[in-house]
Design an enzyme around this catalytic site. Structure first.
Site, PDB file in Angstrom:
ATOM      1  N   ASP A  18       0.836  -1.199   0.000  1.00  0.00           N
ATOM      2  CA  ASP A  18       0.000   0.000   0.000  1.00  0.00           C
ATOM      3  C   ASP A  18       0.875   1.256   0.000  1.00  0.00           C
ATOM      4  O   ASP A  18       0.682   2.150  -0.782  1.00  0.00           O
ATOM      5  CB  ASP A  18      -0.920  -0.002   1.215  1.00  0.00           C
ATOM      6  CG  ASP A  18      -1.924  -1.148   1.119  1.00  0.00           C
ATOM      7  OD1 ASP A  18      -2.192  -1.599  -0.013  1.00  0.00           O
ATOM      8  OD2 ASP A  18      -2.413  -1.604   2.155  1.00  0.00           O
ATOM      9  N   HIS A  59       5.794  14.155   4.293  1.00  0.00           N
ATOM     10  CA  HIS A  59       6.261  14.638   5.596  1.00  0.00           C
ATOM     11  C   HIS A  59       5.337  14.226   6.744  1.00  0.00           C
ATOM     12  O   HIS A  59       5.772  14.142   7.879  1.00  0.00           O
ATOM     13  CB  HIS A  59       6.428  16.165   5.561  1.00  0.00           C
ATOM     14  CG  HIS A  59       7.509  16.587   4.620  1.00  0.00           C
ATOM     15  ND1 HIS A  59       8.746  17.002   5.038  1.00  0.00           N
ATOM     16  CD2 HIS A  59       7.555  16.604   3.268  1.00  0.00           C
ATOM     17  CE1 HIS A  59       9.509  17.269   3.980  1.00  0.00           C
ATOM     18  NE2 HIS A  59       8.805  17.029   2.894  1.00  0.00           N
ATOM     19  N   HIS A  78       6.192  27.542   0.338  1.00  0.00           N
ATOM     20  CA  HIS A  78       6.087  26.242  -0.334  1.00  0.00           C
ATOM     21  C   HIS A  78       4.737  26.248  -1.043  1.00  0.00           C
ATOM     22  O   HIS A  78       4.183  27.328  -1.273  1.00  0.00           O
ATOM     23  CB  HIS A  78       6.246  25.134   0.728  1.00  0.00           C
ATOM     24  CG  HIS A  78       6.391  23.751   0.190  1.00  0.00           C
ATOM     25  ND1 HIS A  78       7.075  23.461  -0.954  1.00  0.00           N
ATOM     26  CD2 HIS A  78       5.936  22.548   0.662  1.00  0.00           C
ATOM     27  CE1 HIS A  78       7.026  22.154  -1.174  1.00  0.00           C
ATOM     28  NE2 HIS A  78       6.335  21.574  -0.207  1.00  0.00           N
ATOM     29  N   ASP A 108      16.829  20.421   1.620  1.00  0.00           N
ATOM     30  CA  ASP A 108      16.208  19.813   0.453  1.00  0.00           C
ATOM     31  C   ASP A 108      17.096  19.838  -0.792  1.00  0.00           C
ATOM     32  O   ASP A 108      17.640  20.875  -1.157  1.00  0.00           O
ATOM     33  CB  ASP A 108      14.923  20.636   0.221  1.00  0.00           C
ATOM     34  CG  ASP A 108      14.097  20.169  -0.941  1.00  0.00           C
ATOM     35  OD1 ASP A 108      14.314  19.051  -1.415  1.00  0.00           O
ATOM     36  OD2 ASP A 108      13.200  20.938  -1.349  1.00  0.00           O
ATOM     37  N   HIS A 158       9.639  23.520  -5.055  1.00  0.00           N
ATOM     38  CA  HIS A 158      10.968  23.460  -4.434  1.00  0.00           C
ATOM     39  C   HIS A 158      11.904  24.444  -5.127  1.00  0.00           C
ATOM     40  O   HIS A 158      11.810  24.665  -6.325  1.00  0.00           O
ATOM     41  CB  HIS A 158      11.550  22.050  -4.560  1.00  0.00           C
ATOM     42  CG  HIS A 158      10.695  21.005  -3.920  1.00  0.00           C
ATOM     43  ND1 HIS A 158      10.976  20.457  -2.692  1.00  0.00           N
ATOM     44  CD2 HIS A 158       9.546  20.428  -4.339  1.00  0.00           C
ATOM     45  CE1 HIS A 158      10.043  19.575  -2.388  1.00  0.00           C
ATOM     46  NE2 HIS A 158       9.160  19.535  -3.366  1.00  0.00           N
ATOM     47  N   ASP A 169       1.246  -3.232   4.236  1.00  0.00           N
ATOM     48  CA  ASP A 169       0.602  -4.153   3.307  1.00  0.00           C
ATOM     49  C   ASP A 169      -0.652  -4.661   3.989  1.00  0.00           C
ATOM     50  O   ASP A 169      -0.593  -5.571   4.806  1.00  0.00           O
ATOM     51  CB  ASP A 169       1.570  -5.300   2.997  1.00  0.00           C
ATOM     52  CG  ASP A 169       1.004  -6.256   1.962  1.00  0.00           C
ATOM     53  OD1 ASP A 169      -0.003  -5.906   1.316  1.00  0.00           O
ATOM     54  OD2 ASP A 169       1.567  -7.344   1.789  1.00  0.00           O
TER      55      ASP A 169
HETATM   56 ZN   LIG Z   1       6.213  19.522   0.432  1.00  0.00          ZN
END
Ligand SMILES: [Zn+2]
Length: 652
Positions: A140, A168, A232, A286, A461, A539
């Protein structure tokens, strides 16, 4: 309702009625057929199965067969006892040292999670998830391995979350219990998104969630934690600062910069002022767009572009976007309202996220602006905007179903304009192509980021120039690139080095790497020991890091199918009672393979009767292994295929 397992058994009714577990098999393949058959819902540790089947699984961009039960509503069972401690080889943290353990997100894009450990305190930053891919069929989703934290849960003081995207927060419902349910801190919208997700797991404890603002300061054990606002695609994104005696540890989460032609906005500059005249000991940041030169397209350019389209388009407009781009969704609704247009939301994740944005007071659409597809029937076409999921061509998304005419209410018509307000996530090229082909058959006009004259998408980003800006702004002593595949992290290391940082101050981690800052904050080093890092596969009800055998079997099944032989042995004589049954799926068309079946039966008979000769009692394990080996060899020779061979022996 639990599904009817018997009727769906690939082995047919024979196994249901005739298997008698004879011995404890060692071969994992034979083991599966010998296990007493129990529906997956009936987990021994949890007693009676939950029947709360009404919850819908929020799977953004994933592929799920619609007829599969919504399993997330049920208790995810834990694996059987986890056995002895797995991290005893890792030395304890020396006094005065700082330990950083990236548990996810550094050999991939997704399932971000990092632990920061100082003295007797640990804080965890984010707990993301990742969708399964072709390497993990039937899984899954995947979450980070939390063994290191589970074995130190007494030290965990807080979970701090940067923003509300699934890479996140997606792991939080599955992780929190394992790590002792520490308090969670984040900003308002993120907390609401986490609570919404948690509500899909009704058996779990509610989160001990605390709203912080970007100027809040919290203490977690002896750690002081501060925040700063970042730009963001989702409101309330924030960066995290952990104060240490040697300077700040900084991680901004996902960010881009509000800028125009490289001139960073004053608002943005203000957020990062906190680093002026401050020692930053360590930056972790990042690497998603490290391969994209220049500056990213500001989101406000995309808003302008979409507004131009909304104003000018004749006929009905469909905008397909990522549900995670909440700011963009909000903007489209706002523009629609100004232009007296109506908005239909299609796709569960978009509906959920808009609902949460309204709850968070971020948008206030007037009553009647958001309407249903049925209500839209009565509205002139050029006053209708459909905001839909499915810009990646996801198989069961609203737009894909509309495009292949399997959506009940959402039907495309000639004259519609469809904006794909997204770039193509690597790996989705074929599904997006299929989507565009399907759409084109309806005679609709398609606008996407490569053909559009105005901006219809930009990344969330920062590109290379934004990454450099962040390095300059935070001027860290040490650097750990995170969020990206290994190559991206290496490129990010090169960037930091080119900007003047000595190589020995930079560590490129893998998931589970243990990094320490020692000698009063003057030295950074990576231990040779690692925290367990094999990904935890979710799963159905089970979560575990040791599902290799299961995954390998699924890959074999997908490649060449299965070949089951059922043989009944007279235990007294060691002879077969009758000709063995053969069942296969996905291997060859049996009706046209009579010769192959005949020869297989001969091999089975020979293997069993020669193997059992002189044995008393008969060693079933030995016979099964011999059968699997002989049959596999024969089938490869005859067909050049390697089906999963499953021998079942019944002694009578
Ligand atoms: Zn994000």
């Amino acid at each position: 309702m639990p599904r009817n397992f018997k009727s769906r058994s690939p082995l047919g009714p024979i196994l249901e009625s005739r298997i008698e577990p004879a011995t404890t098999p060692k071969n994992p393949h034979t083991a599966q057929t010998q296990t007493p058959r129990r529906p997956r819902h009936d987990h021994p540790k949890r007693g009676a199965p939950s029947t709360g089947g009404n919850y819908q699984f929020q799977k953004f961009g994933g592929k799920r067969r619609p007829d599969r039960p919504r399993r997330d509503a049920h208790p995810p069972a834990h694996q059987p006892s986890r056995g002895p401690l797995k991290t005893t080889n890792i030395p304890p943290l020396a006094p005065g040292a700082i330990r950083i353990v990236p548990l996810g997100g550094v050999e991939e894009i997704g399932k971000n999670m990092t632990a920061i450990e100082i003295g007797d305190d640990i804080i965890v930053v984010d707990a993301g998830m990742q969708f399964a891919n072709e390497d993990t069929p039937g899984i899954d989703y995947i979450i980070p391995n939390t063994t290191y934290l589970e074995e130190r849960k007494g030290k965990i003081r807080a979970m701090v979350v940067t923003h509300g995207h699934l890479d996140h927060i997606g792991g939080i419902p599955l992780v929190m219990d394992r790590i002792g349910n520490p308090p969670i801190y984040s900003r308002n919208l993120t907390i609401l998104l986490m609570k919404k997700r948690q509500s899909e797991f009704p058996h779990l404890k509610p989160l001990d969630a605390h709203i912080v603002e970007k100027d809040s300061v919290i203490t977690a054990g002896n750690m002081r934690i501060k925040f700063f606002g970042v730009t963001h695609t989702v409101p309330d994104s924030m960066g995290i600062i952990v104060e240490t005696p040697y300077g700040m540890i900084v991680t901004p989460g996902d960010y881009k910069l509000e800028q125009s032609n490289g001139l960073v906005s004053e608002r943005e500059e203000k957020e990062y002022k906190v680093f002026d005249n401050q020692e930053v000991l360590l930056l972790m940041t990042d690497s998603t767009n490290i391969e994209n030169p220049g500056w990213s397209t500001p989101e406000k350019e995309v808003h302008k572009g979409l507004e131009t389209i909304i104003r000018s388009v004749k006929g009905r407009l469909v905008v397909a976007a990522f549900a995670s781009h909440i700011e963009r969704l909000m903007k489209i609704i706002e523009v629609a309202e100004v232009l007296n247009k109506k908005v239909v939301l299609e796709g569960r994740s978009i509906k959920t996220n808009i609902e949460v944005a309204i709850q968070a007071d971020l948008i206030h659409p007037k009553k009647g602006t958001i309407i249903s597809m049925e209500e839209a029937e009565a509205v002139p076409k050029d006053r209708v905007i459909i905001l839909s999921t499915g810009a990646q061509g996801e198989e069961f998304s609203a737009l894909m179903r509309a495009s292949n005419k399997t959506h009940k209410a959402f039907r495309l018509e000639t004259g519609d304009t469809i904006v794909l307000s997204a770039s193509i996530v690597p790996g989705n090229e074929m599904s997006v192509q299929r989507l565009k082909d399907n759409l084109a058959r309806h005679g609709v006009k398609i606008i996407h980021y490569r053909t559009s004259e105005v901006y219809v998408h930009s990344t969330g980003h920062g590109n290379v120039e934004e990454i450099k800006w962040l390095h300059r702004k935070t001027h860290p002593k040490f650097f750990i690139p995170i969020h990206g595949h290994h190559y991206m992290l290496q490129l990010h290391k090169e960037l930091a080095h080119d900007m003047g940082m000595p190589n020995e101050n930079i560590i490129v981690p893998d998931n589970g790497s243990i990094i320490e800052i020692r000698e009063r904050g003057t030295k950074i080093t990576m231990l040779k020991e690692k925290a367990p890092s094999s990904p935890m596969m979710v799963d159905g009800f089970s979560i575990g890091d040791e599902q290799d055998v299961v995954i390998r079997d699924r890959q074999m099944l997908a490649q060449d199918g299965m070949f089951v032989i059922v043989a009944t042995i007279d235990q007294a004589t060691g002879k077969l009672k009758k000709s063995p049954d053969i069942i296969s799926r996905g291997f060859v068309y049996l009706k046209e393979s009579q010769d192959l079946l005949h020869q297989s039966r001969m091999i089975i008979k020979k293997t069993v009767e020669e193997g059992a000769a002189g044995q008393n009692p008969i060693n079933f394990d030995y016979l099964k292994n011999a059968l699997a080996e002989n049959l596999s060899k024969f089938l490869i020779q005859k067909t050049a295929k390697r089906p999963l061979v499953i021998p079942v022996l019944v002694g009578v």
